[in-house]
Scaffold this motif. Structure first.
Motif, short mmCIF file in Angstrom:
data_model
loop_
_atom_site.label_atom_id
_atom_site.label_comp_id
_atom_site.label_asym_id
_atom_site.label_seq_id
_atom_site.Cartn_x
_atom_site.Cartn_y
_atom_site.Cartn_z
N PHE A 69 29.68 6.45 19.11
CA PHE A 69 28.06 6.42 19.96
C PHE A 69 27.45 5.50 19.51
O PHE A 69 27.24 4.53 19.85
N TYR A 80 33.38 2.68 27.71
CA TYR A 80 32.69 3.97 27.08
C TYR A 80 32.05 5.31 28.55
O TYR A 80 32.25 7.07 28.05
N ILE A 186 30.56 10.99 20.10
CA ILE A 186 30.35 10.36 22.02
C ILE A 186 29.71 11.35 22.70
O ILE A 186 27.83 11.02 23.12
N ALA A 190 25.08 11.14 22.55
CA ALA A 190 24.04 10.93 23.77
C ALA A 190 23.62 11.84 24.39
O ALA A 190 22.49 11.61 24.44
N LYS A 208 22.89 2.47 24.36
CA LYS A 208 23.25 3.72 24.25
C LYS A 208 22.38 4.64 25.55
O LYS A 208 23.04 6.02 26.12
#
Length: 294
Positions: A69, A80, A186, A190, A208
Motif C-alpha cells: 500500500f 491497485y 493493501i 487502505a 494512497k
C-alpha cells in the motif's frame, strides 16, 4: 510406516470435500508507537484460483513489484484499484480491527506489544473461521521474544476457544514469498489510511488516499470511522469499555481501606448458651428425648 499409523490403523477420516481455507494475516502501523494500528485477515477458500487472477492482472499492467500500500504512485495506482476490484468480486472475505490507542489501547489491556498482537490475531482468526472448517493461517513476519511462539500460541488458543481443531497451522513468512500477504497488506493499508488522514496524520489527496477512497466507494460507504460490515468485508473498531469498567472497579476496590471494627469500644456480647444434642441431632429435654429430627 510411522508408529502412529501402526497404532491407529483406522484413523478418523474427513470427507474430501470438507471445508478448508487459507487466511492471510497482516498489520499496518507500529503497535508500540503509532496512534492507529490495524490488523487484518483475508480468508480464501480457493486461494490458488485467486492468485492466478492476480498474476494475470500483473501481466496486464506489466507490474512486477511487490504489492504494498505504501508503494502506490501515480504510475501504478490504477493497478491497485483493479486489484481491489478483483478482491471484492471474489469469494475472499476480509475482516480487520482498527485500534485507536488514544481511545482504547490494546497494549495497556494485554500488558505488552507482543501479547496485544497475539490477542488481536486470535480474535480475528476465531471470528473468521466457519463452522467445521479447517483453516491455515499465513502471517507476515513479526519478531517475537525468544521465549514465545506466536505460531503455537495463536493455534492453541484459537482452537481452545473453538473447542475443536479449527486452525491447523500458523506459519510466518516474508510478504515477498506469497501474494496473499500482499493482498491483505493493501486492504489494511487502505482502511488505516482514512483513520490517519482524519486525525491529520496523512493526506486526504495523496495517491494512497485515492486508492483508499476507491475501496470505500466500491463498498458503498463514505467512511469506516464507525465500523463497517457488508458483503464479506468487515471493519471493527477495537474497544474495551467492559474491560475498562472492570479495571476501574478493581482500582477503586484496591484503594478503598476498610478499617477493622473497634472491638474494645463495643459492649460485651452475650455468649450463646450451649445445648446438648442427642444422637439424632435434636436438643434434649430434661427427660432425655430429642425435640427435633435429624
Amino acid at each position: 510406516m510411522s508408529n502412529d499409523v501402526k497404532l491407529h490403523p483406522d484413523p478418523f477420516r474427513l470427507d474430501r470435500r470438507h471445508p478448508t481455507s487459507v487466511a492471510f494475516f497482516d498489520e499496518t502501523g507500529a503497535i508500540a508507537s503509532d496512534r492507529f494500528f490495524v490488523v487484518g485477515m483475508l480468508r480464501i477458500e480457493d486461494h490458488s484460483a485467486l492468485l492466478k487472477e492476480v498474476k494475470a492482472l500483473r501481466s496486464r499492467h506489466k507490474y512486477r513489484e511487490e504489492f504494498k500500500f505504501w508503494s502506490i504512485t501515480e504510475a501504478n495506482k490504477q493497478a491497485y484499484k483493479d486489484l481491489i476490484d478483483l478482491l471484492l468480486n471474489s469469494e475472499a472475505r476480509f475482516s480487520c480491527f482498527v485500534a485507536d490507542r488514544h481511545v482504547a489501547d490494546p497494549v495497556a489491556r494485554f500488558g505488552n506489544t507482543f501479547a496485544a498482537y497475539e490477542k488481536l490475531t486470535i480474535q480475528l482468526a476465531h471470528g473468521s473461521i466457519k463452522p467445521y472448517e479447517l483453516m491455515t493461517v499465513i502471517a507476515d513476519n513479526y519478531s517475537a521474544p525468544n521465549e514465545r511462539s506466536f505460531e503455537q500460541t495463536v493455534k492453541t488458543q484459537c482452537n481452545r476457544r473453538l473447542k475443536r481443531l479449527g486452525v491447523v497451522s500458523v506459519v510466518q513468512v516474508d510478504s515477498g514469498a506469497t501474494e496473499g500477504l500482499q493482498l491483505v497488506d493493501i486492504l489494511v493499508g487502505a482502511v488505516g489510511s482514512e483513520f490517519r488522514a482524519n486525525a491529520g496524520l496523512a493526506s486526504h489527496v495523496a495517491h494512497k488516499a485515492e486508492v483508499a477512497a476507491h475501496l470505500r466507494a466500491r463498498l458503498g460507504t463514505s467512511t469506516f470511522n464507525l465500523g463497517f460490515v457488508k458483503n464479506g468485508f468487515s471493519v471493527a473498531i477495537y474497544e474495551h469499555e467492559e474491560w475498562l469498567r472492570r479495571a476501574q472497579k478493581r482500582l477503586a476496590n484496591s484503594s478503598r481501606t476498610v478499617e477493622p471494627p473497634n472491638r474494645a469500644a463495643e459492649p460485651d456480647e452475650p455468649k450463646p448458651r450451649k445445648t446438648r444434642r442427642g444422637r439424632r441431632g435434636g436438643r434434649r429435654r430434661r427427660g432425655g428425648r430429642p425435640t427435633g429430627t435429624a
